[in-house]
Write an enzyme that holds these catalytic residues in place. Structure first.
Site, mmCIF file in Angstrom:
data_model
loop_
_atom_site.group_PDB
_atom_site.id
_atom_site.type_symbol
_atom_site.label_atom_id
_atom_site.label_comp_id
_atom_site.label_asym_id
_atom_site.label_seq_id
_atom_site.Cartn_x
_atom_site.Cartn_y
_atom_site.Cartn_z
ATOM 1 N N GLY A 168 116.175 -12.412 72.246
ATOM 2 C CA GLY A 168 115.139 -11.393 72.390
ATOM 3 C C GLY A 168 113.729 -11.827 72.023
ATOM 4 O O GLY A 168 112.842 -10.986 71.898
ATOM 5 N N THR A 169 113.503 -13.128 71.910
ATOM 6 C CA THR A 169 112.143 -13.576 71.549
ATOM 7 C C THR A 169 111.120 -13.188 72.622
ATOM 8 O O THR A 169 110.011 -12.761 72.297
ATOM 9 C CB THR A 169 112.099 -15.107 71.343
ATOM 10 O OG1 THR A 169 112.725 -15.736 72.462
ATOM 11 C CG2 THR A 169 112.800 -15.519 70.067
ATOM 12 N N GLY A 170 111.514 -13.352 73.889
ATOM 13 C CA GLY A 170 110.577 -13.044 74.980
ATOM 14 C C GLY A 170 110.267 -11.560 75.050
ATOM 15 O O GLY A 170 109.105 -11.160 75.262
ATOM 16 N N CYS A 171 111.306 -10.730 74.851
ATOM 17 C CA CYS A 171 111.112 -9.271 74.866
ATOM 18 C C CYS A 171 110.162 -8.865 73.739
ATOM 19 O O CYS A 171 109.239 -8.062 73.935
ATOM 20 C CB CYS A 171 112.446 -8.551 74.650
ATOM 21 S SG CYS A 171 113.720 -9.006 75.836
ATOM 22 N N LYS A 187 105.234 -19.550 78.479
ATOM 23 C CA LYS A 187 105.778 -19.736 77.127
ATOM 24 C C LYS A 187 106.533 -21.064 77.040
ATOM 25 O O LYS A 187 107.314 -21.382 77.919
ATOM 26 C CB LYS A 187 106.741 -18.595 76.792
ATOM 27 C CG LYS A 187 106.083 -17.223 76.799
ATOM 28 C CD LYS A 187 107.106 -16.116 76.621
ATOM 29 C CE LYS A 187 108.039 -15.966 77.784
ATOM 30 N NZ LYS A 187 108.884 -14.762 77.733
ATOM 31 N N THR A 239 117.485 -16.805 68.343
ATOM 32 C CA THR A 239 116.268 -16.500 69.112
ATOM 33 C C THR A 239 116.565 -15.495 70.230
ATOM 34 O O THR A 239 115.885 -15.480 71.249
ATOM 35 C CB THR A 239 115.689 -17.791 69.740
ATOM 36 O OG1 THR A 239 116.722 -18.416 70.517
ATOM 37 C CG2 THR A 239 115.183 -18.754 68.683
HETATM 38 N N1 LIG Z 1 112.458 -22.128 67.843
HETATM 39 C C1 LIG Z 1 111.256 -21.550 67.981
HETATM 40 N N2 LIG Z 1 110.317 -21.663 67.010
HETATM 41 C C2 LIG Z 1 109.109 -21.070 67.132
HETATM 42 N N3 LIG Z 1 108.749 -20.346 68.212
HETATM 43 C C3 LIG Z 1 109.632 -20.199 69.220
HETATM 44 C C4 LIG Z 1 110.929 -20.788 69.163
HETATM 45 N N4 LIG Z 1 111.609 -20.463 70.315
HETATM 46 C C5 LIG Z 1 110.769 -19.696 71.047
HETATM 47 N N5 LIG Z 1 109.571 -19.550 70.398
HETATM 48 C C6 LIG Z 1 108.427 -18.752 70.858
HETATM 49 O O1 LIG Z 1 108.924 -17.453 71.125
HETATM 50 C C7 LIG Z 1 108.223 -16.866 72.214
HETATM 51 C C8 LIG Z 1 109.206 -16.499 73.310
HETATM 52 O O2 LIG Z 1 109.450 -17.650 74.069
HETATM 53 P P1 LIG Z 1 110.738 -18.032 74.889
HETATM 54 O O3 LIG Z 1 110.313 -19.155 75.773
HETATM 55 O O4 LIG Z 1 111.874 -18.263 73.948
HETATM 56 O O5 LIG Z 1 110.981 -16.672 75.688
HETATM 57 P P2 LIG Z 1 112.184 -16.208 76.545
HETATM 58 O O6 LIG Z 1 112.986 -17.373 77.022
HETATM 59 O O7 LIG Z 1 111.606 -15.313 77.572
HETATM 60 O O8 LIG Z 1 113.065 -15.370 75.506
HETATM 61 P P3 LIG Z 1 114.338 -14.399 75.809
HETATM 62 O O9 LIG Z 1 114.783 -14.620 77.211
HETATM 63 O O10 LIG Z 1 115.368 -14.737 74.783
HETATM 64 O O11 LIG Z 1 113.849 -13.007 75.565
HETATM 65 C C9 LIG Z 1 107.177 -17.919 72.631
HETATM 66 O O12 LIG Z 1 105.973 -17.657 71.944
HETATM 67 C C10 LIG Z 1 107.801 -19.219 72.163
HETATM 68 O O13 LIG Z 1 106.845 -20.236 71.969
HETATM 69 C C1 LIG Z 2 118.453 -5.955 78.546
HETATM 70 C C2 LIG Z 2 117.914 -7.329 78.373
HETATM 71 N N1 LIG Z 2 116.631 -7.569 78.726
HETATM 72 C C3 LIG Z 2 116.105 -8.807 78.573
HETATM 73 C C4 LIG Z 2 116.870 -9.845 78.063
HETATM 74 C C5 LIG Z 2 116.284 -11.242 77.946
HETATM 75 O O1 LIG Z 2 116.277 -11.686 76.680
HETATM 76 C C6 LIG Z 2 118.216 -9.550 77.694
HETATM 77 N N2 LIG Z 2 119.035 -10.520 77.175
HETATM 78 N N3 LIG Z 2 118.693 -8.286 77.863
#
Ligand SMILES: Nc1ncnc2c1ncn2[C@@H]1O[C@H](COP(=O)(O)OP(=O)(O)OP(=O)(O)O)[C@@H](O)[C@H]1O
Ligand SMILES: Cc1ncc(CO)c(N)n1
Length: 266
Positions: free
Chosen positions: A206-209, A173, A204
């Site tokens: 929880g975007t990854g979750c 990502k 942003t």
């Molecule tokens: N500002 C943004 N605008 C559009 N898409 C975004 C933005 N930030 C993240 N994304 C998208 O959101 C999704 C999650 O990516 P990200 O790299 O933020 O995950 P993450 O770091 O694991 O998130 P978290 O740890 O907060 O759960 C990906 O598809 C990424 O491209």
């Molecule tokens: C419980 C939990 N899982 C995953 C993440 C990563 O976003 C978070 N901040 N908290």
């Protein structure tokens, strides 16, 4: 109705972890179930404390579900420590879980270690080989692939290395790079670019979750990995566009079924 399980940590503020996963499942129209690995005291500003759940209770939660209900897909998030990982891996192997999506959660946006550094090797050795797809962000991909990542070419190389470690498909990502939010999917033979304009928001959390849960939900509904990732990418982009300025820090994404339906993604 398809039934999808999340194995992850609880986020008391409702933006990430189990809570985000269940909201994303509902928005996708699947029935959500949960196995809680840890309870975090967390809000939009940071993580205050973590209580890991004992492995016996994690194993029992998994047993309770698989002995009774057919599970169409599984998302794995925060797994905290080596014993948690051994327990989950053994149970998922025992029940021959399908459509496993592994979000290798390591460090929260606020810098808290949700995966103990000494658990990184167990995650790679035991959970990667069970995954139909693994979804590292850039810092996680750097740790797993053992290289630094500065651009799309580096992301491709990291995806190749992570695939070699045993994950069937890899989604690196690009949320943490400065440019557009471009993610790269690798299935062992070809690369697929999933690009979205970067949305100017600090909210942003929880975007990854959310993304990994939306992928698991779509795989549970029968989509192949590429199609599931494409749909989930559209969903997370909408969820970030409509993210909520809740709390004093990094606010959560918005899981609203109406938004999803309007976008024709039902
Ligand atoms: N500002 C943004 N605008 C559009 N898409 C975004 C933005 N930030 C993240 N994304 C998208 O959101 C999704 C999650 O990516 P990200 O790299 O933020 O995950 P993450 O770091 O694991 O998130 P978290 O740890 O907060 O759960 C990906 O598809 C990424 O491209
Ligand atoms: C419980 C939990 N899982 C995953 C993440 C990563 O976003 C978070 N901040 N908290």
């Amino acid at each position: 109705m398809k039934k999808v399980l999340t194995i992850a940590g609880s986020d008391s503020s409702g933006g990430a972890g189990i809570q985000a996963d269940l909201k994303a499942f509902s928005a996708q129209g699947v029935f959500g179930m949960s196995v809680i690995t840890a309870v975090t005291a967390q809000n939009t500003q940071g993580v205050l404390a973590v209580q890991d759940i004992e492995p016996e209770i994690i194993a029992k939660q998994i047993e309770a579900i698989f002995e009774d209900i057919e599970v169409d897909a599984v998302k794995i998030g925060m797994v905290s420590r080596p014993v948690t990982i051994h327990t989950i891996a053994a149970k998922l192997r025992q029940y021959q879980a399908v459509n496993v999506v592994l979000d290798p959660v390591m460090v929260s946006k606020s810098g808290y270690h949700l995966l103990q550094p000494e658990a990184q090797a167990a995650l790679v050795q035991e959970l990667l080989p069970l995954a139909a797809l693994v979804t590292p962000n850039i810092p996680e991909a750097e740790v797993i692939a053992g290289m630094s990542i500065h651009n799309l070419t580096d992301m491709e190389e990291a995806a190749r290395r992570i695939h070699r470690l045993g994950a069937a498909c890899v989604l690196v990502k690009g949320g943490h790079l400065p440019d557009d939010a471009t993610d790269i999917l690798y299935d062992g033979s070809r690369f697929e670019y999933l690009a979205a304009k970067r949305i100017a928001t600090k909210n942003t959390h929880g975007t990854g979750c959310t993304l990994s849960s939306a992928i698991a939900a779509n795989m549970g509904k029968g989509c192949a990995v590429t199609e599931a990732v494409k749909r989930a990418k559209e969903y997370i982009t909408i969820a970030i566009e409509h993210s909520l300025a809740i709390g004093k820090g990094v606010g959560p994404t918005h899981h609203f079924y109406e938004l999803y339906r309007k976008a024709g993604l039902e």
